[in-house]
Motif scaffolding. Sequence first.
Motif, PDB file in Angstrom:
ATOM      1  N   ASP A   1       0.790  -1.236   0.000  1.00 57.48           N
ATOM      2  CA  ASP A   1       0.000   0.000   0.000  1.00 57.48           C
ATOM      3  C   ASP A   1       0.822   1.285   0.000  1.00 57.48           C
ATOM      4  OD1 ASP A   1      -2.342  -1.504   0.104  1.00 57.48           O
ATOM      5  OD2 ASP A   1      -2.368  -1.517   2.296  1.00 57.48           O
TER       6      ASP A   1
ATOM      7  N   GLU B   1       0.907  -2.005 -10.971  1.00 53.24           N
ATOM      8  CA  GLU B   1      -0.279  -1.151 -11.019  1.00 53.24           C
ATOM      9  C   GLU B   1      -0.511  -0.418  -9.698  1.00 53.24           C
ATOM     10  OE1 GLU B   1      -1.720  -5.362 -10.055  1.00 53.24           O
ATOM     11  OE2 GLU B   1      -0.229  -4.424 -11.367  1.00 53.24           O
ATOM     12  N   THR B   2      -0.141  -1.032  -8.570  1.00 52.10           N
ATOM     13  CA  THR B   2      -0.344  -0.373  -7.282  1.00 52.10           C
ATOM     14  C   THR B   2       0.587   0.830  -7.127  1.00 52.10           C
ATOM     15  OG1 THR B   2       1.256  -1.783  -6.120  1.00 52.10           O
ATOM     16  CG2 THR B   2      -1.021  -2.562  -6.229  1.00 52.10           C
TER      17      THR B   2
ATOM     18  N   TYR C   1      -0.542   3.621  -9.504  1.00 52.04           N
ATOM     19  CA  TYR C   1      -1.722   4.289  -8.940  1.00 52.04           C
ATOM     20  C   TYR C   1      -1.307   5.271  -7.848  1.00 52.04           C
ATOM     21  CZ  TYR C   1      -6.081   5.076  -6.447  1.00 52.04           C
ATOM     22  OH  TYR C   1      -7.158   5.675  -5.837  1.00 52.04           O
ATOM     23  N   GLU C   2      -0.418   4.837  -6.964  1.00 50.70           N
ATOM     24  CA  GLU C   2       0.069   5.726  -5.899  1.00 50.70           C
ATOM     25  C   GLU C   2       0.698   6.988  -6.466  1.00 50.70           C
ATOM     26  OE1 GLU C   2       2.232   4.646  -2.296  1.00 50.70           O
ATOM     27  OE2 GLU C   2       2.038   2.573  -2.975  1.00 50.70           O
TER      28      GLU C   2
ATOM     29  N   ASN D   1       0.408   8.305  -9.464  1.00 50.25           N
ATOM     30  CA  ASN D   1      -0.536   9.132 -10.222  1.00 50.25           C
ATOM     31  C   ASN D   1      -1.543   9.841  -9.321  1.00 50.25           C
ATOM     32  OD1 ASN D   1       0.648   8.545 -12.661  1.00 50.25           O
ATOM     33  ND2 ASN D   1      -0.766   6.883 -13.150  1.00 50.25           N
ATOM     34  N   SER D   2      -1.667   9.382  -8.066  1.00 47.22           N
ATOM     35  CA  SER D   2      -2.593  10.022  -7.124  1.00 47.22           C
ATOM     36  C   SER D   2      -1.979  11.243  -6.445  1.00 47.22           C
ATOM     37  CB  SER D   2      -3.035   9.009  -6.051  1.00 47.22           C
ATOM     38  OG  SER D   2      -3.737   7.934  -6.636  1.00 47.22           O
TER      39      SER D   2
ATOM     40  N   ARG E   1       4.457  14.272  -7.477  1.00 48.68           N
ATOM     41  CA  ARG E   1       4.696  13.203  -8.450  1.00 48.68           C
ATOM     42  C   ARG E   1       6.051  13.395  -9.124  1.00 48.68           C
ATOM     43  NH1 ARG E   1       0.126  13.425 -10.620  1.00 48.68           N
ATOM     44  NH2 ARG E   1       0.546  14.797 -12.378  1.00 48.68           N
TER      45      ARG E   1
END
Length: 250
Positions: free
Chosen positions: A51, A96-97, A100-101, A103-104, A110
């Motif tokens: 996570d 992908e996790t 996603y992190e 890109n969030s 970023r």
Amino acid sequence: MKYDFISDIHGCFTELCELLSALGYQQNGKGFFHPGDRKAVFVGDITDRGDNSVEVIQLVSEMVSSDQAVYVPGNHCNKLYRYLIGRPVTINHGLETTVYEINSLTASKRKDIISTFLDLYKNAPLYASFDDEKVVAAHAGLTESLYGSYSKEAERFVLYGDVTGRKDKNGLPIRGDWAQLYLGSRLVVYGHTPVLSARYVNKTVNIDTGCVFGNALTAFQYPEEKTLSVPSSYSFVPAKFPFDDVNMTM
């Protein structure tokens, strides 16, 4: 100098902080330091599946830049690097996790984390030796014949291990058990293939105890040659990976 080897963190930031604290490291800003004569060695695959890959990147980078740690890459690190520099990769198997992190994040954060990881990766050795070359950290392992080489063959082995080209019933790669044939004089500390507890074979030790799959995060302490683990906060999913030798072949 003494060392604490930690492999396959896979975004498990909470467990990493707990393990470092249990090893006697103290928090210092975004990183940790040890008040004694010890240094952490991160043996690849710091991101994906878990996570908090972004926080792990920040922590590892901070410790490396402050000379509190050494980092060598794993196959997941290599794939993230290739993705971030624009090479075509398939975003799967946990990448992908991390994507996603990243890109969030806000645009500025970023940009910062991408720069941080690229600097960390580009400045990392493929593998690293310590204590006058008595011990070697290599993500998926390193045979005696490849020690000292930085060829494509060495890179493939360090990142992916003894690849057989075959897959198990779950579609996961079956890896050759190179450690069973290892006759080298150097102690090789590696990970890559999860096991229930640190696996000692000849002069090798696999310390990937599958934290992100619900088992534990483990450190190998050198020269004491002891291990210390903290339990995972994730649910245990033994079907995902070979936590024993079932899928290991000669």
